[in-house]
Scaffold this motif. Sequence first.
Motif, PDB file in Angstrom:
ATOM      1  N   LEU A 135       0.859  -1.155  -0.162  1.00  0.00           N
ATOM      2  CA  LEU A 135      -0.136   0.027  -0.053  1.00  0.00           C
ATOM      3  C   LEU A 135       0.708   1.260  -0.032  1.00  0.00           C
ATOM      4  N   HIS A 136       0.720   2.090  -0.853  1.00  0.00           N
ATOM      5  CA  HIS A 136       1.438   3.517  -1.043  1.00  0.00           C
ATOM      6  C   HIS A 136       0.261   4.662  -0.873  1.00  0.00           C
ATOM      7  N   PHE A 137       0.521   5.415   0.345  1.00  0.00           N
ATOM      8  CA  PHE A 137      -0.230   6.285   0.538  1.00  0.00           C
ATOM      9  C   PHE A 137       0.302   7.968   0.025  1.00  0.00           C
ATOM     10  N   ARG A 138      -0.465   8.482  -0.500  1.00  0.00           N
ATOM     11  CA  ARG A 138      -0.310   9.953  -0.844  1.00  0.00           C
ATOM     12  C   ARG A 138      -1.081  10.856  -0.070  1.00  0.00           C
ATOM     13  N   ILE A 139      -0.309  11.745   0.629  1.00  0.00           N
ATOM     14  CA  ILE A 139      -1.130  12.413   1.760  1.00  0.00           C
ATOM     15  C   ILE A 139      -0.874  14.062   1.709  1.00  0.00           C
ATOM     16  N   LYS A 140      -1.988  14.691   1.102  1.00  0.00           N
ATOM     17  CA  LYS A 140      -1.849  16.013   1.518  1.00  0.00           C
ATOM     18  C   LYS A 140      -2.106  16.698   2.337  1.00  0.00           C
ATOM     19  N   GLY A 141      -1.134  17.468   3.199  1.00  0.00           N
ATOM     20  CA  GLY A 141      -1.563  18.099   4.174  1.00  0.00           C
ATOM     21  C   GLY A 141      -0.358  19.029   4.973  1.00  0.00           C
ATOM     22  N   LYS A 142      -0.676  19.562   5.893  1.00  0.00           N
ATOM     23  CA  LYS A 142       0.202  20.460   6.562  1.00  0.00           C
ATOM     24  C   LYS A 142       0.777  20.101   7.840  1.00  0.00           C
ATOM     25  N   GLY A 143       2.115  20.298   8.007  1.00  0.00           N
ATOM     26  CA  GLY A 143       2.667  19.937   9.276  1.00  0.00           C
ATOM     27  C   GLY A 143       2.999  18.338   9.636  1.00  0.00           C
ATOM     28  N   LEU A 144       2.992  17.595   8.569  1.00  0.00           N
ATOM     29  CA  LEU A 144       3.220  16.190   8.658  1.00  0.00           C
ATOM     30  C   LEU A 144       4.528  15.619   8.630  1.00  0.00           C
ATOM     31  N   GLU A 145       5.545  16.426   8.300  1.00  0.00           N
ATOM     32  CA  GLU A 145       6.741  15.798   7.709  1.00  0.00           C
ATOM     33  C   GLU A 145       7.451  14.934   8.948  1.00  0.00           C
ATOM     34  N   ASP A 146       7.383  15.535  10.249  1.00  0.00           N
ATOM     35  CA  ASP A 146       8.274  14.719  11.215  1.00  0.00           C
ATOM     36  C   ASP A 146       7.172  13.786  12.107  1.00  0.00           C
ATOM     37  N   LYS A 147       5.945  13.769  11.569  1.00  0.00           N
ATOM     38  CA  LYS A 147       5.066  12.829  12.434  1.00  0.00           C
ATOM     39  C   LYS A 147       4.634  11.526  11.526  1.00  0.00           C
ATOM     40  N   MET A 148       4.752  11.600  10.235  1.00  0.00           N
ATOM     41  CA  MET A 148       4.234  10.436   9.518  1.00  0.00           C
ATOM     42  C   MET A 148       4.764   9.160   9.891  1.00  0.00           C
ATOM     43  N   ASP A 149       6.145   8.848  10.043  1.00  0.00           N
ATOM     44  CA  ASP A 149       6.485   7.432  10.527  1.00  0.00           C
ATOM     45  C   ASP A 149       5.872   6.800  11.547  1.00  0.00           C
ATOM     46  N   LYS A 150       5.705   7.785  12.844  1.00  0.00           N
ATOM     47  CA  LYS A 150       4.555   7.440  13.812  1.00  0.00           C
ATOM     48  C   LYS A 150       3.445   7.135  13.368  1.00  0.00           C
ATOM     49  N   ILE A 151       2.794   7.867  12.526  1.00  0.00           N
ATOM     50  CA  ILE A 151       1.165   7.532  12.178  1.00  0.00           C
ATOM     51  C   ILE A 151       1.243   6.369  11.379  1.00  0.00           C
ATOM     52  N   MET A 152       2.046   6.072  10.528  1.00  0.00           N
ATOM     53  CA  MET A 152       2.093   4.871   9.671  1.00  0.00           C
ATOM     54  C   MET A 152       2.412   3.691  10.575  1.00  0.00           C
ATOM     55  N   GLU A 153       3.165   3.760  11.739  1.00  0.00           N
ATOM     56  CA  GLU A 153       3.283   2.644  12.586  1.00  0.00           C
ATOM     57  C   GLU A 153       1.743   2.370  13.411  1.00  0.00           C
ATOM     58  N   LEU A 154       1.094   3.555  13.987  1.00  0.00           N
ATOM     59  CA  LEU A 154      -0.120   3.467  14.563  1.00  0.00           C
ATOM     60  C   LEU A 154      -0.989   2.832  13.729  1.00  0.00           C
ATOM     61  N   THR A 155      -1.021   3.107  12.423  1.00  0.00           N
ATOM     62  CA  THR A 155      -2.222   2.827  11.368  1.00  0.00           C
ATOM     63  C   THR A 155      -2.170   1.199  11.015  1.00  0.00           C
ATOM     64  N   THR A 156      -0.864   0.668  11.028  1.00  0.00           N
ATOM     65  CA  THR A 156      -0.589  -0.649  10.654  1.00  0.00           C
ATOM     66  C   THR A 156      -1.029  -1.628  12.213  1.00  0.00           C
ATOM     67  N   LYS A 157      -0.718  -0.831  13.324  1.00  0.00           N
ATOM     68  CA  LYS A 157      -0.898  -1.527  14.662  1.00  0.00           C
ATOM     69  C   LYS A 157      -2.493  -1.652  14.740  1.00  0.00           C
TER      70      LYS A 157
END
Length: 125
Positions: free
Chosen positions: A82-104
């Motif tokens: 799965l490859h996510f394309r995300i358009k938003g603001k202020g996500l740069e340093d948060k997405m790795d953790k968000i991806m981890e939580l999403t999978t979990k």
Amino acid sequence: MEFKMTEHGIQTDTGFGALDISADEEKGFRPYQLMVASLAGCSVSVMRKILKKKRLEVEDIQVTAEVTRNPDKADRIEKVHLHFRIKGKGLEDKMDKIMELTTKNCSMVQSVIGSIEVTETYELV
């Protein structure tokens, strides 16, 4: 859920209408498509909840799925990327953790662990 045989496969009624499932793509959704859609749909839903909870502004999320199937084993699904394309603001340093939580927290991804390899990547647009 209740499923009934039709001329071309099976059908179930949902709150959104009839869902036709068939080996013939012209007559309904193929079972593997529903499996992949479940993985992608669950992942995006969980990701949206996490982003909302963290009060992060997201305009759009799109996901593509690459599926690897094994023709020697009943065309079983071996891997889904799965490859996510995300358009938003202020996500740069948060997405790795968000991806981890999403999978979990995605029940569909958790349900196939040990059977289907699910990998995930993202890009910010």
